[in-house]
Motif scaffolding. Structure first.
Motif, short mmCIF file in Angstrom:
data_model
loop_
_atom_site.label_atom_id
_atom_site.label_comp_id
_atom_site.label_asym_id
_atom_site.label_seq_id
_atom_site.Cartn_x
_atom_site.Cartn_y
_atom_site.Cartn_z
N GLY A 238 -54.90 -0.33 20.12
CA GLY A 238 -53.32 -1.62 20.03
C GLY A 238 -53.32 -2.35 18.68
O GLY A 238 -54.61 -2.08 18.54
N VAL A 239 -53.39 -3.42 19.23
CA VAL A 239 -53.04 -4.29 17.91
C VAL A 239 -54.05 -5.28 18.35
O VAL A 239 -54.08 -5.15 19.26
N GLU A 240 -55.17 -5.74 17.40
CA GLU A 240 -55.94 -6.51 17.51
C GLU A 240 -55.36 -8.18 16.78
O GLU A 240 -55.40 -8.86 16.32
N SER A 241 -55.19 -8.62 18.65
CA SER A 241 -54.35 -9.58 18.62
C SER A 241 -55.18 -10.57 17.97
O SER A 241 -54.57 -11.84 17.53
N LYS A 242 -55.91 -11.16 18.71
CA LYS A 242 -56.96 -12.00 18.11
C LYS A 242 -56.96 -12.49 16.68
O LYS A 242 -56.68 -13.40 15.95
N TYR A 243 -57.18 -11.72 15.60
CA TYR A 243 -57.58 -11.07 14.76
C TYR A 243 -56.13 -11.90 14.23
O TYR A 243 -55.91 -12.63 13.14
N THR A 244 -55.35 -10.49 13.66
CA THR A 244 -53.67 -11.26 13.52
C THR A 244 -53.38 -12.82 14.22
O THR A 244 -52.37 -13.00 12.86
#
Length: 98
Positions: free
Chosen positions: A48-54
């Motif tokens: 899934g999306v690496e939300s922290k980095y994004t």
């Protein structure tokens, strides 16, 4: 936006003001670079999306553009087995800007 996303955005806002902005070159038409070091979410084992980095890098890129810098390129490298428990990925993000 969840609790963690808000915390990550606040963190990137502080990093931008205290670390990124003071290290940006004057807008002189030349290309410049800045490298940002960051880590993945703790226990990031899912697809899934690496939300922290994004969230964090996205906020820094947004702020640079709002402050009048033109983003030329964004590149990154990934380092495995980072952090105290070797359970995180480290990211080096190289932002080229004018």
């Amino acid at each position: 936006m969840g609790l963690f996303s808000k915390s990550q955005e606040n963190s990137s806002r502080n990093i931008y003001a205290s670390n990124v902005l003071p290290n940006l070159h004057a807008k002189d038409g030349n290309k410049h670079i800045i490298m940002i070091t960051s880590f993945s979410k703790w226990i990031d084992q899912v697809f899934g999306v690496e939300s922290k980095y994004t969230t964090q890098i996205g906020h820094i890129v947004d702020k640079m553009q709002e402050d009048g810098y033109k983003i030329v390129a964004i590149e990154h490298t990934t380092l495995q087995n980072q952090g105290l428990f070797k359970s995180m990925e480290g990211f080096h993000t190289l932002i080229t800007y004018k």
